[in-house]
Design a protein around this motif. Structure first.
Motif, PDB file in Angstrom:
ATOM      1  N   LEU A   1      16.592 -12.062   7.119  1.00 44.03           N
ATOM      2  CA  LEU A   1      15.215 -11.567   7.058  1.00 44.03           C
ATOM      3  C   LEU A   1      14.478 -11.927   8.343  1.00 44.03           C
ATOM      4  N   TRP A   2      14.630 -13.170   8.768  1.00 47.15           N
ATOM      5  CA  TRP A   2      13.961 -13.620   9.998  1.00 47.15           C
ATOM      6  C   TRP A   2      14.537 -12.894  11.218  1.00 47.15           C
ATOM      7  N   TRP A   3      15.866 -12.695  11.230  1.00 46.42           N
ATOM      8  CA  TRP A   3      16.514 -12.010  12.348  1.00 46.42           C
ATOM      9  C   TRP A   3      16.032 -10.572  12.465  1.00 46.42           C
TER      10      TRP A   3
ATOM     11  N   PRO B   1       8.582  -6.739  12.815  1.00 44.33           N
ATOM     12  CA  PRO B   1       7.818  -7.935  12.433  1.00 44.33           C
ATOM     13  C   PRO B   1       7.425  -7.957  10.959  1.00 44.33           C
ATOM     14  N   GLY B   2       7.391  -6.789  10.328  1.00 41.77           N
ATOM     15  CA  GLY B   2       7.012  -6.745   8.917  1.00 41.77           C
ATOM     16  C   GLY B   2       7.929  -7.564   8.027  1.00 41.77           C
ATOM     17  N   TYR B   3       9.186  -7.759   8.453  1.00 43.58           N
ATOM     18  CA  TYR B   3      10.112  -8.543   7.643  1.00 43.58           C
ATOM     19  C   TYR B   3       9.733 -10.025   7.605  1.00 43.58           C
TER      20      TYR B   3
ATOM     21  N   MET C   1      10.979  -3.271  -1.115  1.00 48.21           N
ATOM     22  CA  MET C   1      11.882  -4.222  -0.470  1.00 48.21           C
ATOM     23  C   MET C   1      11.839  -4.147   1.052  1.00 48.21           C
ATOM     24  N   THR C   2      11.148  -3.162   1.612  1.00 50.69           N
ATOM     25  CA  THR C   2      11.142  -2.993   3.067  1.00 50.69           C
ATOM     26  C   THR C   2       9.718  -2.868   3.598  1.00 50.69           C
ATOM     27  N   PRO C   3       9.492  -3.294   4.861  1.00 47.26           N
ATOM     28  CA  PRO C   3       8.164  -3.116   5.458  1.00 47.26           C
ATOM     29  C   PRO C   3       7.744  -1.658   5.546  1.00 47.26           C
TER      30      PRO C   3
ATOM     31  N   ALA D   1      -8.297  -1.035  -5.129  1.00 50.31           N
ATOM     32  CA  ALA D   1      -7.750  -2.252  -5.736  1.00 50.31           C
ATOM     33  C   ALA D   1      -6.929  -1.980  -6.994  1.00 50.31           C
ATOM     34  N   ARG D   2      -6.893  -0.736  -7.455  1.00 52.19           N
ATOM     35  CA  ARG D   2      -6.111  -0.440  -8.665  1.00 52.19           C
ATOM     36  C   ARG D   2      -4.609  -0.424  -8.393  1.00 52.19           C
ATOM     37  N   VAL D   3      -4.207  -0.400  -7.117  1.00 50.49           N
ATOM     38  CA  VAL D   3      -2.803  -0.517  -6.759  1.00 50.49           C
ATOM     39  C   VAL D   3      -2.631  -1.757  -5.894  1.00 50.49           C
ATOM     40  N   VAL D   4      -1.860  -2.709  -6.397  1.00 51.09           N
ATOM     41  CA  VAL D   4      -1.582  -3.970  -5.696  1.00 51.09           C
ATOM     42  C   VAL D   4      -0.138  -3.927  -5.223  1.00 51.09           C
ATOM     43  N   GLN D   5       0.103  -4.313  -3.982  1.00 50.31           N
ATOM     44  CA  GLN D   5       1.458  -4.283  -3.448  1.00 50.31           C
ATOM     45  C   GLN D   5       2.053  -5.677  -3.315  1.00 50.31           C
ATOM     46  N   SER D   6       3.366  -5.741  -3.511  1.00 51.46           N
ATOM     47  CA  SER D   6       4.088  -6.999  -3.345  1.00 51.46           C
ATOM     48  C   SER D   6       5.550  -6.667  -3.062  1.00 51.46           C
ATOM     49  N   TYR D   7       6.234  -7.575  -2.365  1.00 50.71           N
ATOM     50  CA  TYR D   7       7.681  -7.435  -2.255  1.00 50.71           C
ATOM     51  C   TYR D   7       8.337  -7.860  -3.561  1.00 50.71           C
ATOM     52  N   LEU D   8       9.449  -7.205  -3.875  1.00 55.57           N
ATOM     53  CA  LEU D   8      10.210  -7.592  -5.052  1.00 55.57           C
ATOM     54  C   LEU D   8      10.867  -8.944  -4.798  1.00 55.57           C
TER      55      LEU D   8
END
Length: 427
Positions: free
Chosen positions: A20-22, A28-30, A87-89, A104-111
Motif C-alpha cells: 500500500l505504501w509502495w 498518493p491516494g493509497y 478499495m482504490t483511490p 452528507a447523506r453519502v459517507v465514504q470509507s475504504y473497505l
C-alpha cells in the motif's frame, strides 16, 4: 478453511501494508485514509441517522454502476444515509464526483481488510442495517461478521463468469460457506444466476444490469460538447479504458494504416489507470505522433491544433464526456485476455462500438449488443483500425450502428427497480 484464510491474512498484513505504501509513490491516494483499511475510525459522523445502508463498490466501474441504486435507495428511505466503501483511490474519487450531489447523506470509507476484528470494528462504528455488495465482491470474513451481527448481505448487479466460478471452486468450502451467507442475490443474467446457485445460494433473482439505468449527467454532456468544439470537425476515434499492452498495439496499427484512415482523423486514447498516463504519452511520442494531453485543453480558448494526431485523456471521471465527444468508440481491456470493460455507457449515448475478442467480464451485454448490430467484434489491433477506417468513412453505416446501440441500451432499462424489490425491507 476460514480459520486458515484468516491466519494467512494476518501473515500477509505487513506485506499488504508495505505494498500500500509502495503504491502510494505514484498514487498518493493509497497513503491516505489508511486507518480505515484497518477498521480504525474517529468520532461517529454528525449525520449518523436512524438508518445506515452499506454499499460496497470495489473501484471506478462498480462505483459508477451503483449510482442508480444509491439514488433509488436514498429516495425510498429519505431518513437513511449510505456508507459507500471502495478499495482504490480512483474508486473513492469517483464516489466523490458521482455522489457529491447527496452531500452528507453519502459517507465514504475504504473497505477494511477481510479480517474478523477489522470488519467487526467497521460494523460496530457504522451500524449498517444491510450490506449490499456490488457485482462480484464476496469476502468470507465480511459475510461471516455480518451474519454474526444480524446484518443481511445482498449481492446486487451480480455477475459470475465461468472463469471466476472455476477460480472460486478451487477454494472449496471457503467460498461455498461465504456464498451461502448471502441473503439475496440480484443477478444480471440467467447464466450468472445459474452459476451463483451452483455455489449454494438459494435466493437468487434475475434483474438485469443496473448499469443500463445510469443517467448521463448534464455536466458530462456539456463537457463533451466543449471537447468536441475543441477537437474541431475532424472524425474522432476513441479508445476507452485501454489496459497495459493494448496502447502499443493500437498505436502501431494506427501508424501502419494512416493512409486507409481519414487524413484528419484524431485518435483519442484514455488509459484505464491514471498511473499510466505518462507511460502512454511516451509511447505515443516514440512513434513520432504528435500528442496533446486533455489537461492542456482546460485553459480558456485552447483548441487541438490540426497537426495533432493523438489526444491523451489524462483525466478521471470524464468517460461520459469522452464518449459524447467521439464518433466511434473502442472498449479497452478486450484486445488482451483481460475481460473487457463496460460498453453500456457509449451505447446509452448512441455511439457505435468496437470490441476485441476478450469480453468475458461483460459477456451477455456484449453479445446482446453485437446481435442488435450496435457493436462489432474485431480479432486484432490491425482489424480494429481497419474497421474504424471503414466506419469513419461511411457516415450512414456509423449512424445506423449508433442508433442500434441506443435501442439496445434502452431495451434493458429497469434493473434498479427490480433490484429494490428483491432487497429486504429496511423500514
Amino acid at each position: 478453511m476460514r480459520l486458515i484464510y484468516t491466519f494467512m491474512w494476518w501473515l500477509a498484513l505487513p506485506l499488504v501494508l508495505g505494498r500500500l505504501w509502495w503504491r502510494g509513490r505514484k498514487e498518493p491516494g493509497y497513503r491516505r485514509h489508511w486507518n480505515e483499511r484497518l477498521g480504525l475510525y474517529g468520532q461517529r459522523a454528525a449525520n449518523d441517522g436512524p438508518l445506515t445502508i452499506w454499499v460496497h463498490a470495489v473501484s471506478v466501474g462498480e462505483t459508477r454502476a451503483s449510482e442508480p441504486l444509491v439514488d433509488a435507495l436514498l429516495k425510498r428511505y429519505p431518513q437513511a444515509r449510505i456508507v459507500l466503501t471502495c478499495m482504490t483511490p480512483t474508486g473513492r474519487a469517483t464516489g466523490k464526483s458521482v455522489f457529491g450531489k447527496h452531500g452528507a447523506r453519502v459517507v465514504q470509507s475504504y473497505l477494511p481488510y477481510d479480517m474478523p476484528s477489522l470488519v467487526g470494528r467497521f460494523i460496530a462504528h457504522f451500524h449498517p442495517a444491510v450490506c449490499i455488495l456490488m457485482e462480484t465482491e464476496v469476502w468470507p470474513n465480511l459475510i461471516a461478521q455480518c451474519n454474526r451481527q444480524n446484518v443481511p448481505v445482498a449481492l446486487a448487479n451480480a455477475r459470475l463468469s465461468e472463469r471466476s466460478l472455476r477460480r472460486g471452486q478451487r477454494f472449496g468450502g471457503l467460498m461455498r460457506d461465504a456464498a451461502q451467507g448471502i441473503s439475496v442475490v440480484a443477478a444480471q443474467t440467467e447464466a450468472d444466476a445459474a452459476r451463483i446457485r451452483s455455489l449454494g445460494v438459494s435466493n437468487v433473482g434475475v434483474t438485469g444490469s443496473i448499469k443500463f439505468d445510469v443517467v448521463v449527467p448534464q455536466a458530462a454532456l456539456d463537457t463533451g460538447a466543449q471537447l468536441r468544439r475543441q477537437f474541431g470537425p475532424r472524425p474522432v476515434f476513441l479508445c476507452a479504458s485501454t489496459r497495459e499492452g493494448e496502447e502499443g498495439m493500437i498505436l502501431d496499427a494506427f501508424t501502419r494504416a494512416r493512409t486507409a484512415l481519414p487524413p484528419d482523423v484524431l485518435l483519442l486514447i484514455v488509459p484505464r489507470h491514471p498511473q499510466r498516463f505518462d507511460e502512454v504519452e511516451t509511447m505515443i511520442a516514440e512513434r513520432g505522433l504528435s500528442v496533446l494531453r486533455r489537461s492542456s485543453l482546460s485553459a480558456p480558448g485552447a483548441d487541438v491544433p490540426p497537426e495533432t494526431a493523438v489526444v491523451l485523456g489524462d483525466s478521471m471521471g470524464e468517460m461520459f464526456a469522452y464518449y459524447t465527444a467521439c464518433d466511434l468508440a473502442f472498449i479497452g481491456g478486450s484486445l488482451q485476455p483481460l475481460g473487457g470493460q463496460n460498453l453500456i455507457e457509449p451505447a446509452a449515448l448512441g455511439k457505435p462500438i468496437l470490441v476485441g475478442e476478450h469480453t468475458f467480464n461483460f459477456a451477455q451485454a456484449t453479445e446482446d449488443c453485437l446481435q442488435e448490430g450496435g457493436a462489432v467484434r474485431v480479432s486484432s489491433a490491425d482489424a480494429l483500425i481497419a474497421e474504424a477506417a471503414r466506419l469513419l468513412g461511411d457516415d450512414a453505416a456509423r449512424q445506423d450502428m449508433g442508433q442500434r446501440a441506443l435501442v439496445f441500451a434502452n431495451r434493458h432499462r429497469g434493473a434498479t427497480a427490480r433490484t429494490l424489490d428483491l432487497l429486504p425491507p429496511l423500514a
